[in-house]
Motif scaffolding. Sequence first.
Motif, PDB file in Angstrom:
ATOM      1  N   CYS A 356       0.826  -1.217   0.000  1.00 35.58           N
ATOM      2  CA  CYS A 356       0.000   0.000   0.000  1.00 35.58           C
ATOM      3  C   CYS A 356       0.854   1.259   0.000  1.00 35.58           C
ATOM      4  O   CYS A 356       1.597   1.512   0.948  1.00 35.58           O
ATOM      5  CB  CYS A 356      -0.908   0.009   1.225  1.00 35.58           C
ATOM      6  N   ASP A 357       0.730   2.053  -1.053  1.00 40.51           N
ATOM      7  CA  ASP A 357       1.478   3.313  -1.093  1.00 40.51           C
ATOM      8  C   ASP A 357       0.614   4.432  -0.499  1.00 40.51           C
ATOM      9  O   ASP A 357      -0.194   5.036  -1.186  1.00 40.51           O
ATOM     10  CB  ASP A 357       1.861   3.638  -2.541  1.00 40.51           C
ATOM     11  N   PHE A 358       0.812   4.675   0.808  1.00 38.20           N
ATOM     12  CA  PHE A 358       0.031   5.740   1.458  1.00 38.20           C
ATOM     13  C   PHE A 358       0.876   6.983   1.670  1.00 38.20           C
ATOM     14  O   PHE A 358       0.491   7.902   2.352  1.00 38.20           O
ATOM     15  CB  PHE A 358      -0.571   5.252   2.786  1.00 38.20           C
ATOM     16  N   GLN A 359       2.092   6.990   1.092  1.00 36.29           N
ATOM     17  CA  GLN A 359       2.978   8.142   1.279  1.00 36.29           C
ATOM     18  C   GLN A 359       3.169   8.949   0.015  1.00 36.29           C
ATOM     19  O   GLN A 359       3.718  10.034   0.046  1.00 36.29           O
ATOM     20  CB  GLN A 359       4.373   7.648   1.672  1.00 36.29           C
ATOM     21  N   GLY A 360       2.760   8.385  -1.114  1.00 33.18           N
ATOM     22  CA  GLY A 360       3.076   9.012  -2.401  1.00 33.18           C
ATOM     23  C   GLY A 360       2.173  10.192  -2.717  1.00 33.18           C
ATOM     24  O   GLY A 360       1.274  10.554  -1.948  1.00 33.18           O
ATOM     25  N   GLN A 361       2.459  10.784  -3.892  1.00 29.21           N
ATOM     26  CA  GLN A 361       1.685  11.944  -4.347  1.00 29.21           C
ATOM     27  C   GLN A 361       0.212  11.557  -4.510  1.00 29.21           C
ATOM     28  O   GLN A 361      -0.103  10.516  -5.091  1.00 29.21           O
ATOM     29  CB  GLN A 361       2.249  12.373  -5.694  1.00 29.21           C
ATOM     30  N   LEU A 362      -0.666  12.407  -3.988  1.00 31.27           N
ATOM     31  CA  LEU A 362      -2.096  12.087  -4.021  1.00 31.27           C
ATOM     32  C   LEU A 362      -2.736  12.415  -5.354  1.00 31.27           C
ATOM     33  O   LEU A 362      -2.429  13.443  -5.959  1.00 31.27           O
ATOM     34  CB  LEU A 362      -2.804  12.906  -2.949  1.00 31.27           C
ATOM     35  N   MET A 363      -3.640  11.538  -5.773  1.00 30.87           N
ATOM     36  CA  MET A 363      -4.427  11.848  -6.960  1.00 30.87           C
ATOM     37  C   MET A 363      -5.735  12.503  -6.509  1.00 30.87           C
ATOM     38  O   MET A 363      -6.221  12.231  -5.417  1.00 30.87           O
ATOM     39  CB  MET A 363      -4.757  10.561  -7.712  1.00 30.87           C
ATOM     40  N   LEU A 410      -6.075  11.137   6.056  1.00 29.83           N
ATOM     41  CA  LEU A 410      -6.892  10.288   6.946  1.00 29.83           C
ATOM     42  C   LEU A 410      -6.893  10.884   8.339  1.00 29.83           C
ATOM     43  O   LEU A 410      -7.929  10.931   9.018  1.00 29.83           O
ATOM     44  CB  LEU A 410      -6.341   8.861   6.992  1.00 29.83           C
ATOM     45  N   LYS A 411      -5.713  11.380   8.758  1.00 28.80           N
ATOM     46  CA  LYS A 411      -5.630  11.970  10.109  1.00 28.80           C
ATOM     47  C   LYS A 411      -6.361  13.311  10.129  1.00 28.80           C
ATOM     48  O   LYS A 411      -7.173  13.570  11.010  1.00 28.80           O
ATOM     49  CB  LYS A 411      -4.156  12.171  10.499  1.00 28.80           C
ATOM     50  N   GLU A 420     -10.245  -3.162   3.816  1.00 29.82           N
ATOM     51  CA  GLU A 420     -10.592  -3.354   2.403  1.00 29.82           C
ATOM     52  C   GLU A 420     -10.642  -2.006   1.683  1.00 29.82           C
ATOM     53  O   GLU A 420     -10.109  -1.845   0.585  1.00 29.82           O
ATOM     54  CB  GLU A 420     -11.966  -4.040   2.260  1.00 29.82           C
ATOM     55  N   GLN A 421     -11.287  -1.044   2.341  1.00 29.14           N
ATOM     56  CA  GLN A 421     -11.386   0.282   1.715  1.00 29.14           C
ATOM     57  C   GLN A 421      -9.999   0.909   1.575  1.00 29.14           C
ATOM     58  O   GLN A 421      -9.688   1.551   0.575  1.00 29.14           O
ATOM     59  CB  GLN A 421     -12.286   1.197   2.557  1.00 29.14           C
ATOM     60  N   PHE A 422      -9.171   0.699   2.598  1.00 23.73           N
ATOM     61  CA  PHE A 422      -7.827   1.272   2.570  1.00 23.73           C
ATOM     62  C   PHE A 422      -7.019   0.688   1.401  1.00 23.73           C
ATOM     63  O   PHE A 422      -6.343   1.415   0.667  1.00 23.73           O
ATOM     64  CB  PHE A 422      -7.126   0.995   3.904  1.00 23.73           C
ATOM     65  N   VAL A 423      -7.138  -0.624   1.226  1.00 25.90           N
ATOM     66  CA  VAL A 423      -6.433  -1.287   0.118  1.00 25.90           C
ATOM     67  C   VAL A 423      -6.917  -0.714  -1.219  1.00 25.90           C
ATOM     68  O   VAL A 423      -6.129  -0.479  -2.139  1.00 25.90           O
ATOM     69  CB  VAL A 423      -6.663  -2.818   0.177  1.00 25.90           C
TER      70      VAL A 423
END
Length: 657
Positions: A356-363, A410-411, A420-423
């Motif tokens: 899970c790439d939760f650090q990358g540039q957001l779309m 998210l924070k 599941e939603q996070f994935v």
Amino acid sequence: MDTENILIGVGIAIFIVAIVFKFLKKDTVIEEAKVEQKVQAKKKESTITYGKVTLFFGSQSGTANKFCNILSQEALDNDFEPSVEDLKDFKQEFFTKGDNLVILCMATHGEGDPTDNAKEFFEWIKNYQEDNAFKNIRYTVFGLGNTQYEHYNAMGRQTNQHFERLGAKRVYKYGEGDDNSSLEDDFNEWKENLWTELKKIITPIDLSKQNDQNAASHHNKKKSGTAFKLVPTEAAEINFDNAKNDGKKYEFLTDGYIHGTVANVKSIKELRQNNNDGSTLHMEIDLKNTNLKYKTAMNIEIFAENDPALVEKVGAHLNLDLNQRVELVVDEEFIEKFKYPFPSPISVRSILSKFCDFQGQLMKKTLKDLAKLTSNEEHKTRLEKLASAAGKKEFDSEIYQKKKCLFDLLKEYQIVPTLEQFVDLCPRISPRLFTISSSDIKNPEIVTVTDSLVADKLEDGSIKHGICSKYLINFNNKLKNGMTGNRIRVGFKTSSFILPQDSKTPIIMIGPGTGIAPFIAFCQEKEALLEKGINICPGEFTLYFGCRHQNGDFIFREELEQYVKSGILNKLYTAFSRDQGSKVYVQDLMIKNEEEIYNTFFERNGLIYICGATAMGESVVNALRKIVQKFKNIDEQEAHKFVENLEKEKRIIKELW
Ligand SMILES: Cc1cc2nc3c(=O)[nH]c(=O)nc-3n(C[C@H](O)[C@H](O)[C@H](O)COP(=O)(O)O)c2cc1C
């Protein structure tokens, strides 16, 4: 039963109830979400279909695949039957015999080249000569590129032209986007009228009036939302290498991951004299005990993982037990076309760290999806605004400039998605590609990577590293502290940097910063060939290197000085841009040495290799144009054409990023 035993019994009962409740609660939440999805899907259910649309992607790092997934969702909402296809799986008959509606999202890589997964396809359409062979194909193309590169969107443009040449009918305008500034906006703008326009030209079928049960049931598969559940299991985590042969279809980047190979990190060291301007790490990877083989200056993919400390924080935010293993169970309805995001059984920790790439540039699309997950109306409006075309400026200042990532949002918006939603919200982590800085002739078992770390300074003064940079920093710390666990997942890719084996061909190498990597590999190769007494050996080597300070970021200084002494390097020119009043770069040194460059390259039929940043590459090519113009006494346009032809002939070979 005495009181003590009763108390123990009650304690155990509470413990079991708590565990069951924990899982039940999770399952209940998933079930609620599913019911909601079904309700939504029901509302949208329609018996009208505009038929099949096939969305092909040519992608290296996953963006074109993401765009196809977005189009696929929209296609469903518009009563089409989409399927997303990797171009590596294309079938010629699909284009030559089928009557198909096709959308292609084509990224350009290398120097105007197809992505790896589109190479075979592109080679085929480029050479296919039969007139009107694609006459039954209706199509459109969206190209993904970057204006920093000389051959901007070459693949999008050429694919569009070849389809036209082969008699396919374009049913929506060709579009393209620029990853240097506004890729997602360009994509959104391009697709704005896509479905309305397609619906104007395609006659819909009302399935309720047909007896074709198959068609009707197929069409009813249109549902949206997560198509899978992650069910807790006691089973051990799968060995990811076994997933290669498990018969499942994996998402594009996950497929790359499971086809990677685990090797050991042997050593890591800092290459800079000081870290005032940053850090460059040099890593040795041991290929012993693997079946991996590489060639000098090839490309290596590193499958980096998220920082464990950050994974802990994300786990805590999502209320997840990182050690829990889960089994991925696909909803019956989706199983046929489902692409697995990762193998399972798998631990929650592995999902969060490896996939899970939760650090990358957001779309912006992710912001839209987040808006759907909050019940706070103010937050919803804010997120929707940021994701909209009207919110472009705010998106730039609030999200892009501040380097905010999914976890930050998210924070900030207090959103706690299910796993599941996070994935679903997260893109997969894409592998980082490096040009190898070692030679297999010198040592086939050790491959080396040279990485200039990516570090952004945030508003609060803290430093945010890129995933791969932090991954290497963590390795460095581990090895320094004598800790174990230094395994890394890697894969190899071809590169355009191959040495001529003719000693009469002089070569000029231009590689400032970490662009020096392949040229260290070249020097190693020449040295090893000479040592082994092999007489098919490269000839004269000239190297241009540049950095900021002679006493700061002059990486490989000792090696280079040694190569000059031993005659491996015949000439070394260095540009230290900030060691004097006015800045000096490699292209300035080339102009200074114009006569030598002209003789070596043009008169003696040399080769020029350029590696490093795209802007540097452009300046170096400009310098070459000036030299040609002067010595051949031609005008600017002719010089441009001349150098362009040399690139086509592969006399100028570039690898830029
Ligand atoms: C090594 C490298 C080479 C690239 N070469 C080109 C190019 O020649 N022309 C171009 O327009 N874009 C080029 N790009 C930009 C990509 O096409 C762009 O970033 C695209 O969004 C990537 O899509 P993907 O994630 O689907 O692979 C290059 C990017 C990289 C990293």
